[in-house]
Design a protein around this motif. Structure first.
Motif, mmCIF file in Angstrom:
data_model
loop_
_atom_site.group_PDB
_atom_site.id
_atom_site.type_symbol
_atom_site.label_atom_id
_atom_site.label_comp_id
_atom_site.label_asym_id
_atom_site.label_seq_id
_atom_site.Cartn_x
_atom_site.Cartn_y
_atom_site.Cartn_z
ATOM 1 N N TRP A 1 40.056 -42.659 -7.671
ATOM 2 C CA TRP A 1 40.538 -42.281 -6.351
ATOM 3 C C TRP A 1 41.751 -43.142 -6.048
ATOM 4 O O TRP A 1 41.840 -44.288 -6.490
ATOM 5 C CB TRP A 1 39.492 -42.566 -5.291
ATOM 6 N N MET A 2 42.654 -42.610 -5.281
ATOM 7 C CA MET A 2 43.821 -43.368 -4.868
ATOM 8 C C MET A 2 43.945 -43.282 -3.362
ATOM 9 O O MET A 2 43.836 -42.194 -2.790
ATOM 10 C CB MET A 2 45.071 -42.809 -5.522
ATOM 11 N N SER A 3 44.175 -44.416 -2.715
ATOM 12 C CA SER A 3 44.368 -44.465 -1.266
ATOM 13 C C SER A 3 45.599 -45.303 -0.963
ATOM 14 O O SER A 3 45.765 -46.386 -1.532
ATOM 15 C CB SER A 3 43.153 -45.087 -0.574
ATOM 16 N N GLY A 4 46.455 -44.815 -0.074
ATOM 17 C CA GLY A 4 47.652 -45.565 0.266
ATOM 18 C C GLY A 4 48.518 -44.851 1.274
ATOM 19 O O GLY A 4 48.138 -43.826 1.841
ATOM 20 N N THR A 5 49.699 -45.407 1.480
ATOM 21 C CA THR A 5 50.657 -44.877 2.451
ATOM 22 C C THR A 5 52.053 -44.918 1.855
ATOM 23 O O THR A 5 52.432 -45.890 1.208
ATOM 24 C CB THR A 5 50.632 -45.711 3.747
ATOM 25 N N MET A 6 52.809 -43.841 2.086
ATOM 26 C CA MET A 6 54.209 -43.791 1.689
ATOM 27 C C MET A 6 55.051 -43.546 2.919
ATOM 28 O O MET A 6 54.733 -42.676 3.739
ATOM 29 C CB MET A 6 54.458 -42.701 0.652
ATOM 30 N N ASP B 1 43.953 -40.581 1.160
ATOM 31 C CA ASP B 1 42.700 -41.323 1.047
ATOM 32 C C ASP B 1 41.814 -40.687 -0.014
ATOM 33 O O ASP B 1 41.512 -39.490 0.057
ATOM 34 C CB ASP B 1 41.966 -41.324 2.395
ATOM 35 N N ARG B 2 41.453 -41.476 -1.013
ATOM 36 C CA ARG B 2 40.587 -41.035 -2.115
ATOM 37 C C ARG B 2 41.064 -39.733 -2.751
ATOM 38 O O ARG B 2 40.289 -38.829 -3.041
ATOM 39 C CB ARG B 2 39.139 -40.944 -1.665
ATOM 40 N N SER C 1 37.396 -46.478 -8.823
ATOM 41 C CA SER C 1 36.845 -45.500 -9.753
ATOM 42 C C SER C 1 36.109 -44.461 -8.925
ATOM 43 O O SER C 1 35.704 -44.728 -7.792
ATOM 44 C CB SER C 1 35.892 -46.161 -10.755
ATOM 45 N N THR C 2 35.947 -43.263 -9.467
ATOM 46 C CA THR C 2 35.260 -42.209 -8.725
ATOM 47 C C THR C 2 33.784 -42.515 -8.526
ATOM 48 O O THR C 2 33.108 -41.817 -7.781
ATOM 49 C CB THR C 2 35.441 -40.846 -9.407
ATOM 50 N N SER C 3 33.283 -43.581 -9.125
ATOM 51 C CA SER C 3 31.914 -44.017 -8.855
ATOM 52 C C SER C 3 31.873 -44.968 -7.659
ATOM 53 O O SER C 3 30.808 -45.427 -7.272
ATOM 54 C CB SER C 3 31.309 -44.697 -10.084
ATOM 55 N N TYR D 1 45.355 -42.585 -13.013
ATOM 56 C CA TYR D 1 44.853 -41.414 -13.726
ATOM 57 C C TYR D 1 43.966 -40.645 -12.767
ATOM 58 O O TYR D 1 42.840 -41.045 -12.502
ATOM 59 C CB TYR D 1 44.062 -41.828 -14.967
ATOM 60 N N PRO D 2 44.451 -39.543 -12.201
ATOM 61 C CA PRO D 2 43.738 -38.900 -11.106
ATOM 62 C C PRO D 2 42.386 -38.319 -11.438
ATOM 63 O O PRO D 2 41.609 -38.049 -10.541
ATOM 64 C CB PRO D 2 44.704 -37.814 -10.640
ATOM 65 N N ALA D 3 42.057 -38.102 -12.675
ATOM 66 C CA ALA D 3 40.740 -37.536 -12.997
ATOM 67 C C ALA D 3 39.646 -38.589 -12.925
ATOM 68 O O ALA D 3 38.485 -38.259 -12.713
ATOM 69 C CB ALA D 3 40.761 -36.899 -14.382
#
Length: 135
Positions: A64-69, A7-8, A89-91, A59-61
């Motif tokens: 944010w990325m949220s998900g499930t594997m 999450d994020r 976006s991080t905003s 692009y991690p910088a």
């Protein structure tokens, strides 16, 4: 079955992509994967990898990325992995993109670890939450 939730998740630089690898008692497995990733949103692209499950649209910088594997074994230490995630976006603005990663790997022994990092080799993240559940 192994479930990896994030999450994020954020960190790294703008040229890095998420990389997920499995491990055995001998260490992290860095080759022998047969995986694919598809990115869709404002544009679309896809790619393949042999070093793990590798994203192509994150692009991690800057996001944010949220998900499930999910990882499922089909026997004989063969693991199938499938992942869906979305970006913000991080905003805090939801981005119009999603990514899917899927593939397989045959391990030389029993699964002992799941490694989450970035393609450049750095495993440092500056934020987010990751949880892993084994059933």
């Amino acid at each position: 079955r192994v479930t990896l939730n994030f999450d994020r998740l954020t960190g790294g630089t703008s040229s890095q992509y998420l990389l997920i690898q499995l491990g055995t008692s001998g260490g992290t497995v860095t080759s022998g994967y047969s995986t694919a990733s598809t990115y869709w949103g404002a544009s679309a692209s896809n790619g393949t990898a042999t070093n793990g499950w590798q994203s192509i649209g994150w692009y991690p910088a800057t996001n944010w990325m949220s998900g499930t594997m999910f990882f499922h074994t089909v026997g004989s230490n063969i693991w199938i992995g499938n992942c869906l995630y979305f970006g913000e976006s991080t905003s805090g603005v939801v981005q119009a993109y999603n990514d899917a990663m899927q593939g397989r790997v045959a391990l030389s022994g029993a699964l002992t670890s799941v490694v989450i990092g970035v393609v450049s080799g750095s495993t440092a993240f500056s934020g987010g939450t990751v949880s892993c559940m084994y059933e």
